[in-house]
Design an enzyme around this catalytic site. Structure first.
Site, PDB file in Angstrom:
ATOM      1  N   HIS A 279       0.870  -1.101  -0.135  1.00  0.00           N
ATOM      2  CA  HIS A 279      -0.123  -0.001   0.096  1.00  0.00           C
ATOM      3  C   HIS A 279       0.865   1.307   0.015  1.00  0.00           C
ATOM      4  O   HIS A 279       0.983   2.064   0.947  1.00  0.00           O
ATOM      5  CB  HIS A 279      -0.871   0.108   1.167  1.00  0.00           C
ATOM      6  CG  HIS A 279      -1.684  -1.210   1.583  1.00  0.00           C
ATOM      7  ND1 HIS A 279      -2.402  -1.863   0.606  1.00  0.00           N
ATOM      8  CD2 HIS A 279      -1.689  -1.862   2.861  1.00  0.00           C
ATOM      9  CE1 HIS A 279      -3.116  -2.918   1.294  1.00  0.00           C
ATOM     10  NE2 HIS A 279      -2.483  -3.024   2.371  1.00  0.00           N
ATOM     11  N   ASP A 330      -4.696  -9.278   0.286  1.00  0.00           N
ATOM     12  CA  ASP A 330      -4.793  -8.837   1.251  1.00  0.00           C
ATOM     13  C   ASP A 330      -5.955  -9.066   2.399  1.00  0.00           C
ATOM     14  O   ASP A 330      -5.665 -10.098   2.836  1.00  0.00           O
ATOM     15  CB  ASP A 330      -4.678  -7.122   1.042  1.00  0.00           C
ATOM     16  CG  ASP A 330      -4.692  -6.249   2.246  1.00  0.00           C
ATOM     17  OD1 ASP A 330      -4.374  -6.789   3.465  1.00  0.00           O
ATOM     18  OD2 ASP A 330      -4.577  -5.114   2.344  1.00  0.00           O
TER      19      ASP A 330
HETATM   20  C1  NGQ Z   1      -3.860  -5.103   9.000  1.00  0.00           C
HETATM   21  N1  NGQ Z   1      -5.259  -3.470   7.322  1.00  0.00           N
HETATM   22  O1  NGQ Z   1      -2.972  -5.383   9.019  1.00  0.00           O
HETATM   23  O2  NGQ Z   1      -4.681  -6.009   8.538  1.00  0.00           O
HETATM   24  C2  NGQ Z   1      -4.257  -3.487   8.343  1.00  0.00           C
HETATM   25  C3  NGQ Z   1      -4.789  -2.856   9.558  1.00  0.00           C
HETATM   26  C4  NGQ Z   1      -3.661  -2.369  11.604  1.00  0.00           C
HETATM   27  C5  NGQ Z   1      -4.501  -2.894   6.253  1.00  0.00           C
HETATM   28  N2  NGQ Z   1      -3.511  -2.424   6.185  1.00  0.00           N
HETATM   29  C6  NGQ Z   1      -4.271  -3.567  10.987  1.00  0.00           C
HETATM   30  N3  NGQ Z   1      -5.437  -2.854   5.025  1.00  0.00           N
HETATM   31  O3  NGQ Z   1      -3.621  -1.067  11.177  1.00  0.00           O
HETATM   32  O4  NGQ Z   1      -3.297  -2.416  12.654  1.00  0.00           O
HETATM   33 ZN    ZN Z   2      -2.050  -5.779   4.974  1.00  0.00          ZN
END
Ligand code: NGQ
Ligand code: ZN
Length: 466
Positions: A279, A330
């Site tokens: 990302h 993802d």
């Molecule tokens: C994740 N989600 O690692 O799943 C993250 C959010 C966070 C994305 N980056 C989790 N899409 O920020 O702790």
């Molecule tokens: Zn992720």
């Protein structure tokens, strides 16, 4: 011919130099290609024939397996300002209920879905490490090991990236209580990685790397320690990090570190092709040029980034600057590389009001260009020898269905365009080979019914506790 060598004859196969005809693929007992010979005129006696055109299998460079089980469950308005951050609250509540057995069952089904789509490798960005109350399991790698085992049971190639998660925000803000299952000291993290590598040693279909979660969740010091420890294991093992997904994250980085996340990282670390910046959505013009020059892989997860309202990656500028990228599913709202590539191009078409934006001077067909680049960048992000039909690479490929209505009566010049841009009926992915094993035959995984049964049982348990 060596009796331990196996082979397949393909009337059409996509080799590094382009489409070739009458190709003999030969691989050894370890699942590595030993010879790829085009223009073979006729299949040698006794050699099986591929049921359709053969293309390399696609690496999936970013996965959080457990999130598969919550796909579709956050598509309602919980408050007028629903965003990535409110989705994350729901996701944390879901993560809190994952148990070792449910994680294994979800991952196995997810990998069946990936294989059916033609993903032959996955990089698992694994961060749910501890028991529900945050205590370490007796085996600290208990949960990660379930994911590694799910890959070997289903037959997908894996790069396991245990995640280092320490803080809840820039400036070393203490972790939140609902992050307790993710959090490790640097030492505890390295123990976990060592335990995992000991219990499940690397082999042709398994490699390890590290995943500092994000610049929000680690410090400069811990990032250095982890990379140095990884260098002792293997100086080219992959490093994956979430980098600039949300504008709020860029703002917080500017406030706390005085620089945008990608710039900050490039200024302080030797960011090169072993790095995957997941990302890298919010990059300014100078970051775009510098990231492209670094050789790092931009990890693009288009369907998730669209689902979470992240923003649009400047793909046109980045590709023009020679930047490398790969794709990931993802959060698994979809598990289909074709949809990721399509959306990569469609984001550009919608914002620029043009067509065929991501074609290149050399390759006028957008799908061919994006497929080749995503193979190359994705393979690099796995740290494994995958992504091309050539000697030394893993014997990973897709056999397309040339009788599919979207491919029928066409030639190789438009097959990939139709595969990527047409969305009719069943998938054109017919058979899938990983390490020379046919794991998907006529669109079915050998253990599909069993893995689906286990997945449903896991869902029932998860939803009952909701
Ligand atoms: C994740 N989600 O690692 O799943 C993250 C959010 C966070 C994305 N980056 C989790 N899409 O920020 O702790
Ligand atoms: Zn992720």
């Amino acid at each position: 011919m060596n009796t331990r060598t196996k082979s397949l004859f393909a009337a059409h196969a996509l080799l590094p130099e382009g489409w070739r005809t009458d190709v003999l693929l030969e691989w050894d007992a370890t699942g590595t290609l030993v010879a790829v010979t085009p223009d073979k005129r006729d299949a040698p006696a006794g050699v099986a024939r591929a049921a359709g055109p053969v293309i390399p299998g696609m690496p999936n460079l970013h996965s959080h397996a457990f999130q598969r089980a919550m796909a579709g469950l956050t598509e309602y308005r919980a408050n007028p300002t629903d965003s990535f951050w409110s989705w994350r609250e729901l996701m944390y509540r879901f993560a809190a209920r994952i148990m070792p057995e449910t994680l294994g069952a979800i991952a196995r089904w997810l990998y069946v879905e990936m294989l059916k789509a033609g993903y032959t490798s996955v990089c698992e960005f694994h961060y749910v490490h501890h028991a529900e109350d945050g205590t370490r399991h007796a085996n600290p790698a208990e949960l990660a090991q379930r994911v590694v085992d799910a890959a070997s049971e289903t037959g997908i190639g894996m790069t396991m990236l245990p995640v280092l998660y320490q803080f809840s925000g820039f400036g070393e803000e203490p972790p939140r209580d609902d992050q307790r299952r993710f959090v490790n000291t640097t030492e505890g993290y390295l123990d976990l990685l060592a335990a995992l590598r000991h219990a499940r040693p690397e082999h042709g279909a398994l490699r390890y790397g590290v995943a500092p979660h994000s610049l929000r969740a680690v410090s400069e010091a811990s990032l250095r320690v982890v990379i140095e420890a990884l260098n002792d294991i293997s100086p080219d093992a992959p490093v994956h990090i979430h980098i600039a997904e949300q504008t709020a994250e860029v703002d917080a980085s500017l406030a706390a570190l005085g620089a945008r996340p990608v710039q900050w990282l490039l200024d302080r670390f030797d960011v090169n092709a072993r790095w995957c910046l997941v990302h890298a959505t919010h990059i300014d013009a100078s970051e775009t040029a510098a990231l492209a020059k670094s050789g790092a892989i931009a990890g693009l997860c288009l369907t998730t980034e669209a689902n979470l309202g992240d923003g649009i990656f400047p793909a046109n500028e980045y590709l023009d600057a020679g930047g490398a990228f790969g794709i990931g599913s993802d959060s698994h709202v979809g598990v289909d590389w074709r949809a990721e590539l399509r959306l990569l191009e469609y984001g550009q078409r919608l914002s620029r009001r043009q067509r065929n934006v991501l074609a290149s001077h050399e390759t006028a067909q957008v799908a061919d260009r994006l497929f080749r680049d995503a193979l190359e960048g994705g393979a690099c992000a796995t740290g494994r020898a995958v992504g091309a039909l050539m000697p030394g690479a893993r014997a990973d490929w897709i056999v397309l269905d040339a009788d599919h209505p979207n491919l029928a009566e066409q030639t190789s010049a438009t097959w990939l365009s139709s595969v990527v841009f047409c969305e009719h009926g069943e998938s054109p992915v017919r058979d899938v080979f990983v390490g020379g094993e046919c794991v998907i035959r006529e669109r079915r995984h050998r253990d599909e019914a069993r893995h689906y049964r286990d997945y449903r049982a896991a869902l029932a348990r998860l939803f009952a506790g909701a």
